[in-house]
Scaffold this active site. Structure first.
Site, PDB file in Angstrom:
ATOM      1  N   GLY A  93       0.816  -1.004  -0.189  1.00 31.95           N
ATOM      2  CA  GLY A  93       0.027   0.027  -0.105  1.00 31.95           C
ATOM      3  C   GLY A  93       0.855   1.432   0.027  1.00 31.95           C
ATOM      4  N   VAL A 151       1.258   3.756   2.398  1.00 34.84           N
ATOM      5  CA  VAL A 151       2.033   3.832   3.571  1.00 34.84           C
ATOM      6  C   VAL A 151       3.187   2.857   3.868  1.00 34.84           C
ATOM      7  CG1 VAL A 151       2.040   3.887   6.107  1.00 34.84           C
ATOM      8  CG2 VAL A 151       0.066   5.183   4.797  1.00 34.84           C
ATOM      9  N   ARG A 208      -4.137 -11.429  -2.973  1.00 35.83           N
ATOM     10  CA  ARG A 208      -3.838 -11.017  -4.270  1.00 35.83           C
ATOM     11  C   ARG A 208      -2.427 -10.681  -4.481  1.00 35.83           C
ATOM     12  NH1 ARG A 208      -8.192  -8.021  -2.519  1.00 35.83           N
ATOM     13  NH2 ARG A 208      -6.905  -6.565  -1.483  1.00 35.83           N
ATOM     14  N   CYS A 246      -3.316  10.681  10.221  1.00 37.89           N
ATOM     15  CA  CYS A 246      -2.190  11.705   9.672  1.00 37.89           C
ATOM     16  C   CYS A 246      -2.489  13.189  10.063  1.00 37.89           C
ATOM     17  CB  CYS A 246      -1.891  11.458   8.112  1.00 37.89           C
ATOM     18  SG  CYS A 246      -3.563  10.969   7.349  1.00 37.89           S
ATOM     19  N   GLN A 286      -6.918  17.619   2.728  1.00 42.36           N
ATOM     20  CA  GLN A 286      -6.184  16.455   2.877  1.00 42.36           C
ATOM     21  C   GLN A 286      -5.953  15.860   1.414  1.00 42.36           C
ATOM     22  OE1 GLN A 286      -8.557  15.474   6.829  1.00 42.36           O
ATOM     23  NE2 GLN A 286      -7.708  13.786   5.875  1.00 42.36           N
ATOM     24  N   SER A 306      -3.784  10.282  -1.221  1.00 41.50           N
ATOM     25  CA  SER A 306      -2.892   9.152  -0.926  1.00 41.50           C
ATOM     26  C   SER A 306      -3.233   8.743   0.606  1.00 41.50           C
ATOM     27  CB  SER A 306      -1.496   9.730  -0.968  1.00 41.50           C
ATOM     28  OG  SER A 306      -0.992  10.652  -0.257  1.00 41.50           O
ATOM     29  N   GLY A 307      -3.995   9.773   1.364  1.00 41.42           N
ATOM     30  CA  GLY A 307      -4.302   9.437   2.827  1.00 41.42           C
ATOM     31  C   GLY A 307      -5.557   8.381   2.758  1.00 41.42           C
ATOM     32  N   HIS A 320      -0.782  16.531   3.265  1.00 40.12           N
ATOM     33  CA  HIS A 320      -1.953  17.432   3.810  1.00 40.12           C
ATOM     34  C   HIS A 320      -1.665  18.718   4.255  1.00 40.12           C
ATOM     35  CE1 HIS A 320      -3.766  13.605   3.717  1.00 40.12           C
ATOM     36  NE2 HIS A 320      -3.939  13.212   5.003  1.00 40.12           N
ATOM     37  N   ASN A 343       1.833  13.164   4.324  1.00 41.49           N
ATOM     38  CA  ASN A 343       1.187  12.509   5.268  1.00 41.49           C
ATOM     39  C   ASN A 343       1.481  10.743   5.265  1.00 41.49           C
ATOM     40  OD1 ASN A 343      -0.395  13.074   2.237  1.00 41.49           O
ATOM     41  ND2 ASN A 343      -1.303  11.231   2.783  1.00 41.49           N
TER      42      ASN A 343
HETATM   43  P1  A2P Z   1      -2.874  -5.542  -1.490  1.00 42.69           P
HETATM   44  O1  A2P Z   1      -2.193  -4.692  -2.370  1.00 42.69           O
HETATM   45  O2  A2P Z   1      -2.628  -6.963  -1.582  1.00 42.69           O
HETATM   46  O3  A2P Z   1      -4.656  -4.995  -1.731  1.00 42.69           O
HETATM   47  P2  A2P Z   1      -3.580   1.111   0.650  1.00 42.69           P
HETATM   48  O4  A2P Z   1      -3.992   1.660   2.018  1.00 42.69           O
HETATM   49  O5  A2P Z   1      -2.743   1.886  -0.156  1.00 42.69           O
HETATM   50  O6  A2P Z   1      -4.960   1.100  -0.271  1.00 42.69           O
HETATM   51  O7  A2P Z   1      -2.952  -0.099   0.798  1.00 42.69           O
HETATM   52  C1  A2P Z   1      -3.699  -1.074   1.637  1.00 42.69           C
HETATM   53  C2  A2P Z   1      -2.665  -2.228   2.106  1.00 42.69           C
HETATM   54  O8  A2P Z   1      -3.419  -3.126   2.816  1.00 42.69           O
HETATM   55  C3  A2P Z   1      -2.176  -3.077   0.818  1.00 42.69           C
HETATM   56  O9  A2P Z   1      -0.926  -3.318   0.995  1.00 42.69           O
HETATM   57  C4  A2P Z   1      -3.246  -4.207   0.864  1.00 42.69           C
HETATM   58  O10 A2P Z   1      -2.646  -5.296  -0.012  1.00 42.69           O
HETATM   59  C5  A2P Z   1      -3.312  -4.656   2.077  1.00 42.69           C
HETATM   60  N1  A2P Z   1      -4.469  -5.410   2.252  1.00 42.69           N
HETATM   61  C6  A2P Z   1      -5.619  -5.061   2.049  1.00 42.69           C
HETATM   62  N2  A2P Z   1      -6.629  -6.272   2.306  1.00 42.69           N
HETATM   63  C7  A2P Z   1      -5.685  -7.023   3.180  1.00 42.69           C
HETATM   64  C8  A2P Z   1      -5.942  -8.095   3.752  1.00 42.69           C
HETATM   65  N3  A2P Z   1      -7.208  -8.798   3.818  1.00 42.69           N
HETATM   66  N4  A2P Z   1      -5.096  -8.807   4.414  1.00 42.69           N
HETATM   67  C9  A2P Z   1      -3.735  -8.320   4.224  1.00 42.69           C
HETATM   68  N5  A2P Z   1      -3.697  -7.099   3.743  1.00 42.69           N
HETATM   69  C10 A2P Z   1      -4.499  -6.325   2.946  1.00 42.69           C
END
Ligand code: A2P
Length: 340
Positions: free
Chosen positions: A14, A16, A41, A127, A154, A157-158, A242, A309
């Site tokens: 993600g 962060v 995924r 944040c 804000q 990306s937050g 932000h 942020n």
């Molecule tokens: P993934 O990339 O496989 O969806 P962001 O805040 O930028 O949207 O990122 C969210 C983060 O949380 C990503 O790394 C995402 O992985 C991860 N994530 C989302 N759902 C799950 C889950 N059920 N188990 C583990 N990680 C998760």
């Protein structure tokens, strides 16, 4: 935590999470291994030379000394206690545990003492609250804060990496004269627009969850339930950074000159004439400018507070907390040695 820490990074793919990985490396955090976790995924994905593991039911989560979480509150609620049971100290960037009285909510420059006696779970603040605390704590210490009136601006990306794509695809379509893709994460298009309610509404509440977080977390971090807080959280079409217009009403009077002097010596603060999100992006400081008297009140100042942020608002603070824990562990180890 001893040197050579085994670190889990949950939500590593993600916005962060990626910044956390970058910061652990940039700051030379003494990790013996960093294991990135994300959703099923992303399992097998190569992330800057590391192989992502899916956080699935039989995932191996024992034997970490530190786990940095930024995968949303649902994932934290389910998985953070399991990492703690497996031996890790969890620093959680979600809102899952921030309101629990026994969970410290820590801004590294402001209330590091709150880490003492933690029970394995530490919460990283929201944040918008984070950057405001770095800028306001020195003023609160000197003259006390009676009331804050805040409007946030804000960046997307937050909301996460998909929100950055939403902004970019809408902006691209608009600039090319084609119909914008419909909003998915926001209630209205975000490109070339401003949305006057950042966050979501709980049933029957006329404030957003972002606004509630700022109100609750400010009082918890500054350890002062008497502070009045009026806040409107707004989403703007900015990728990273932000901004906040903050009106601070103090208990004792303070001049803009004295506020500037305090902030020029405050850890984490950078005084800047006119801070902008573009200039703050990729940097760790909290940039403060436009400090001036509020002419409508004898004990109030205006200021403009801007920070990245993803960095100080999230990843940098989490890594700074990890560093503080390391130092504390090293020192307690030394004390124990001396006592032998
Ligand atoms: P993934 O990339 O496989 O969806 P962001 O805040 O930028 O949207 O990122 C969210 C983060 O949380 C990503 O790394 C995402 O992985 C991860 N994530 C989302 N759902 C799950 C889950 N059920 N188990 C583990 N990680 C998760």
């Amino acid at each position: 935590m001893s040197t050579g820490v085994r670190v889990a990074l949950v939500g590593a793919t993600g916005a962060v999470g990626r910044t956390m990985l970058q910061l652990l490396r940039e700051r030379g955090f003494p990790a013996s291994e960093i294991v990135p976790f994300a959703s099923e995924r992303s399992a097998g994905l190569n992330l800057d030379g590391l192989t992502v593991r899916g956080l699935i039911d039989d995932a191996e989560v024992d034997g970490f000394e530190l786990a940095l979480f930024s995968a949303g509150a649902t994932v934290s609620r389910k998985w953070a206690p399991r990492f703690v049971a497996g031996g890790a100290t969890v620093i959680d960037n979600s809102s899952a545990f921030r309101r629990e009285p026994e969970v410290p909510l820590v801004v590294s420059e402001v209330n590091p003492h709150a880490l003492t006696g933690h029970k394995g779970l530490i919460a990283n603040p929201n944040c918008s609250t984070m950057q405001m605390m770095v800028a306001l704590a020195p003023i609160h210490r000197e003259v006390g804060i009676e009331r804050l009136v805040v409007a946030t601006y804000q960046s997307v990306s937050g909301t996460g990496h998909q929100a950055v794509e939403e902004l970019e695809s809408q902006a691209h379509a608009s600039l090319h004269g084609v119909e914008m893709p419909p909003p998915a994460l926001y209630p209205e298009p975000i490109a070339f627009n401003v949305i006057g309610a950042a966050g979501s509404f709980a049933d029957g509440d006329d404030h957003t969850d972002e606004e509630r977080k700022m109100m609750f977390e400010t009082r918890k971090i500054l350890d002062d339930q008497a502070i009045g807080i009026a806040v409107t959280c707004v989403r703007v079409p900015v990728r990273v950074g932000h901004s906040e217009a903050v009106n601070v009403q103090t208990r004792e009077p303070i001049s803009p000159e004295r506020a500037r002097e305090l902030l020029s010596n405050a850890p984490g603060v950078v005084l800047d004439e006119l801070p902008t999100p573009l200039r703050s992006a990729g940097r760790d400081g909290v940039f403060v400018g436009r400090i001036r008297r509020d002419e409508s009140h004898p004990r109030a100042l205006h200021m403009w507070v801007v920070s990245d942020n993803l960095r100080k608002g999230a990843a940098t603070n989490a890594v700074q907390i990890a560093e503080l824990l390391q130092v504390a562990d090293r020192e307690s180890g030394r004390l124990a040695e001396r006592a032998v």
